[in-house]
Structure formats: C-alpha cells, structure tokens
Design a protein around this motif. Structure first.
Motif, PDB file in Angstrom:
ATOM      1  N   UNK A 176      -6.240  -7.170  36.318  1.00  0.00           N
ATOM      2  CA  UNK A 176      -4.875  -7.694  36.388  1.00  0.00           C
ATOM      3  C   UNK A 176      -4.395  -8.209  35.040  1.00  0.00           C
ATOM      4  N   UNK A 177      -5.275  -8.870  34.283  1.00  0.00           N
ATOM      5  CA  UNK A 177      -4.875  -9.358  32.963  1.00  0.00           C
ATOM      6  C   UNK A 177      -4.652  -8.196  31.995  1.00  0.00           C
ATOM      7  N   UNK A 178      -5.500  -7.189  32.069  1.00  0.00           N
ATOM      8  CA  UNK A 178      -5.406  -6.056  31.154  1.00  0.00           C
ATOM      9  C   UNK A 178      -4.156  -5.222  31.413  1.00  0.00           C
ATOM     10  N   UNK A 179      -3.766  -5.087  32.663  1.00  0.00           N
ATOM     11  CA  UNK A 179      -2.636  -4.231  33.038  1.00  0.00           C
ATOM     12  C   UNK A 179      -1.489  -5.025  33.635  1.00  0.00           C
ATOM     13  N   UNK A 180      -1.209  -6.192  33.098  1.00  0.00           N
ATOM     14  CA  UNK A 180      -0.192  -7.069  33.687  1.00  0.00           C
ATOM     15  C   UNK A 180       1.212  -6.469  33.625  1.00  0.00           C
ATOM     16  N   UNK A 181       1.480  -5.619  32.645  1.00  0.00           N
ATOM     17  CA  UNK A 181       2.827  -5.060  32.517  1.00  0.00           C
ATOM     18  C   UNK A 181       3.134  -4.033  33.606  1.00  0.00           C
ATOM     19  N   UNK A 182       2.147  -3.281  34.018  1.00  0.00           N
ATOM     20  CA  UNK A 182       2.381  -2.233  35.017  1.00  0.00           C
ATOM     21  C   UNK A 182       1.844  -2.612  36.391  1.00  0.00           C
ATOM     22  N   UNK A 183       1.393  -3.841  36.544  1.00  0.00           N
ATOM     23  CA  UNK A 183       0.775  -4.268  37.793  1.00  0.00           C
ATOM     24  C   UNK A 183       1.716  -4.191  39.000  1.00  0.00           C
ATOM     25  N   UNK A 184       2.981  -4.620  38.899  1.00  0.00           N
ATOM     26  CA  UNK A 184       3.861  -4.491  40.076  1.00  0.00           C
ATOM     27  C   UNK A 184       4.056  -3.037  40.508  1.00  0.00           C
ATOM     28  N   UNK A 185       4.220  -2.146  39.543  1.00  0.00           N
ATOM     29  CA  UNK A 185       4.389  -0.731  39.880  1.00  0.00           C
ATOM     30  C   UNK A 185       3.096  -0.164  40.458  1.00  0.00           C
ATOM     31  N   UNK A 186       1.965  -0.586  39.919  1.00  0.00           N
ATOM     32  CA  UNK A 186       0.671  -0.120  40.431  1.00  0.00           C
ATOM     33  C   UNK A 186       0.461  -0.579  41.863  1.00  0.00           C
ATOM     34  N   UNK A 187       0.780  -1.832  42.145  1.00  0.00           N
ATOM     35  CA  UNK A 187       0.600  -2.342  43.506  1.00  0.00           C
ATOM     36  C   UNK A 187       1.535  -1.651  44.491  1.00  0.00           C
ATOM     37  N   UNK A 188       2.762  -1.364  44.067  1.00  0.00           N
ATOM     38  CA  UNK A 188       3.700  -0.661  44.942  1.00  0.00           C
ATOM     39  C   UNK A 188       3.203   0.757  45.232  1.00  0.00           C
ATOM     40  N   UNK A 189       2.709   1.433  44.196  1.00  0.00           N
ATOM     41  CA  UNK A 189       2.194   2.790  44.371  1.00  0.00           C
ATOM     42  C   UNK A 189       0.919   2.769  45.216  1.00  0.00           C
ATOM     43  N   UNK A 190       0.105   1.737  45.043  1.00  0.00           N
ATOM     44  CA  UNK A 190      -1.112   1.599  45.835  1.00  0.00           C
ATOM     45  C   UNK A 190      -0.770   1.413  47.311  1.00  0.00           C
TER      46      UNK A 190
ATOM     47  N   UNK B 136      10.566  -4.262  34.532  1.00  0.00           N
ATOM     48  CA  UNK B 136      11.365  -3.307  33.780  1.00  0.00           C
ATOM     49  C   UNK B 136      10.946  -1.872  34.078  1.00  0.00           C
ATOM     50  N   UNK B 137       9.659  -1.646  34.401  1.00  0.00           N
ATOM     51  CA  UNK B 137       9.172  -0.289  34.620  1.00  0.00           C
ATOM     52  C   UNK B 137       8.516  -0.197  35.986  1.00  0.00           C
ATOM     53  N   UNK B 138       9.320   0.134  37.009  1.00  0.00           N
ATOM     54  CA  UNK B 138       8.764   0.209  38.353  1.00  0.00           C
ATOM     55  C   UNK B 138       8.311   1.611  38.697  1.00  0.00           C
ATOM     56  N   UNK B 139       8.727   2.598  37.927  1.00  0.00           N
ATOM     57  CA  UNK B 139       8.359   3.967  38.227  1.00  0.00           C
ATOM     58  C   UNK B 139       7.005   4.287  37.606  1.00  0.00           C
ATOM     59  N   UNK B 140       6.094   4.726  38.444  1.00  0.00           N
ATOM     60  CA  UNK B 140       4.770   5.136  37.981  1.00  0.00           C
ATOM     61  C   UNK B 140       4.474   6.467  38.651  1.00  0.00           C
ATOM     62  N   UNK B 141       4.039   7.420  37.851  1.00  0.00           N
ATOM     63  CA  UNK B 141       3.705   8.704  38.458  1.00  0.00           C
ATOM     64  C   UNK B 141       2.288   8.648  39.031  1.00  0.00           C
ATOM     65  N   UNK B 142       1.958   9.665  39.809  1.00  0.00           N
ATOM     66  CA  UNK B 142       0.684   9.661  40.506  1.00  0.00           C
ATOM     67  C   UNK B 142      -0.493   9.819  39.553  1.00  0.00           C
ATOM     68  N   UNK B 143      -0.310  10.530  38.470  1.00  0.00           N
ATOM     69  CA  UNK B 143      -1.407  10.716  37.510  1.00  0.00           C
ATOM     70  C   UNK B 143      -1.779   9.371  36.892  1.00  0.00           C
ATOM     71  N   UNK B 144      -0.778   8.605  36.476  1.00  0.00           N
ATOM     72  CA  UNK B 144      -1.054   7.276  35.911  1.00  0.00           C
ATOM     73  C   UNK B 144      -1.657   6.345  36.959  1.00  0.00           C
ATOM     74  N   UNK B 145      -1.165   6.454  38.188  1.00  0.00           N
ATOM     75  CA  UNK B 145      -1.714   5.621  39.260  1.00  0.00           C
ATOM     76  C   UNK B 145      -3.198   5.890  39.463  1.00  0.00           C
ATOM     77  N   UNK B 146      -3.569   7.174  39.524  1.00  0.00           N
ATOM     78  CA  UNK B 146      -4.985   7.500  39.735  1.00  0.00           C
ATOM     79  C   UNK B 146      -5.843   7.103  38.536  1.00  0.00           C
ATOM     80  N   UNK B 147      -5.293   7.166  37.333  1.00  0.00           N
ATOM     81  CA  UNK B 147      -6.044   6.699  36.150  1.00  0.00           C
ATOM     82  C   UNK B 147      -6.298   5.200  36.253  1.00  0.00           C
TER      83      UNK B 147
END
Length: 178
Positions: free
Chosen positions: A109-123, A26-37
């Motif tokens: 991965x368990x802690x951030x399962x909701x944003x994990x796909x967006x995080x991996x794409x940004x990574x 549902x949330x594929x957009x992640x900004x760079x600040x959140x990614x680096x956090x």
C-alpha cells in the motif's frame, strides 16, 4: 425478490464507490494488464514478508529458548526436551509466517499509494467476475477437479481466459456425465 433487492443495493454501492473514486483520485482508470502486474507484485511482496517474518519468528523463539534453563534429563510433558524445543522453534516460525502478510499489505500500500484506489476498484470488479463465473464444486471428482475456485493462480488475461474455458469445460462435463 430478495435477491433482486440485494443485487440492486449491491449495484448501487458499487456505483457509489466508483463515483467517489472518480472524484477522490486523479487516475481511476487502470487497464487489466497493469492490474495483473500489481496483483502479482502484491503476492510477491506478501510471500517475501512472510518468509522474513517466519525467519524472525524462528530466530526469536530460538534466542528466547537459548536463555531458558532446562534440565535435559527431565522430560517435558513426557517428551524429550530437545524435541519440544525444536517443535517450539517451528511453531515460532509458523506464527511469524502467518503474521507476514499483514506487513506485506502495508508495504504494498505504501509503495503503490498513487494507484491504490484504482487497484482496489479493479480488484473488486475482478473478484465479482470470479464469483459470477466460478463453478459449483459439489459435483467435482478425481477425474473432474474444480478449476481454481478462488482464482488465486490467475495473473494475466490469458490465464483468466483459460480459467473461463476450464470452468466451461467443467460445467459441460458435469452436465454430460451426471
């Protein structure tokens, strides 16, 4: 010609990955600040897990060796038995330290399962940028070291921009002095 085909296939795979991410989460957009956090949090979790598993490995080795009967007057491989036992405890701690990140990744991965796909794409995007902008280390010297080849110390946008400036300075120095 082969590089163009390879780049085209790599680009199509990346586009397919983004399309699947768009429909699967549902949330594929992640900004760079959140990614680096999240990237910093992942590193911290891995270090904490490595520290814990290192202690557990050392204590488990110590507990095992405490129950083994050893003649302290007979050398082991020609070395004092207490030195060998101490080295084995250190080896158990190092083995535990190496196992730690596998547990850390699972916790992250368990802690951030909701944003994990967006995080991996940004990574993936971040790693492609690092690969594209890093310098050739073959011309490094003591007075001109390579700036963070893998981008491991980049944990904010300002550090990324500084890394880009350092890479450009490295390129400029190698062109001027060689």
């Amino acid at each position: 010609m082969f590089q163009v085909i390879g780049l085209a296939s790599r680009a199509s795979r990346t586009q397919a990955m983004f399309r699947s991410l768009r429909f699967n989460s549902s949330n594929t957009q992640m900004n760079w600040v959140d990614f680096f956090k999240l990237r910093t949090e992942s590193k911290r979790i891995n270090v904490a897990a490595s520290s814990l598993t290192s202690l557990m490995g050392a204590f488990a080795t110590l507990a095992y060796l405490g129950n083994v009967e050893i003649d302290v007057e007979q050398p082991i491989f020609g070395i004092d038995p207490f030195m060998v036992l101490g080295a084995l405890v250190v080896v158990g701690g190092v083995a535990g330290y190496l196992v730690g990140p596998s547990f850390g990744v699972r916790v992250f991965n368990m802690k951030n399962s909701k944003v994990l796909p967006a995080f991996k794409a940004k990574d993936q995007i971040f790693l492609q940028r690092i690969k594209r902008n890093r310098v050739d280390p073959s011309s490094q010297s003591f007075s001109n070291p390579v700036p963070d080849y893998y981008g491991e110390r980049i944990n904010s946008l300002s550090k990324y921009k500084q890394w880009l400036r350092d890479c450009n300075a490295f390129r400029r120095k190698t062109e001027e002095f060689l």
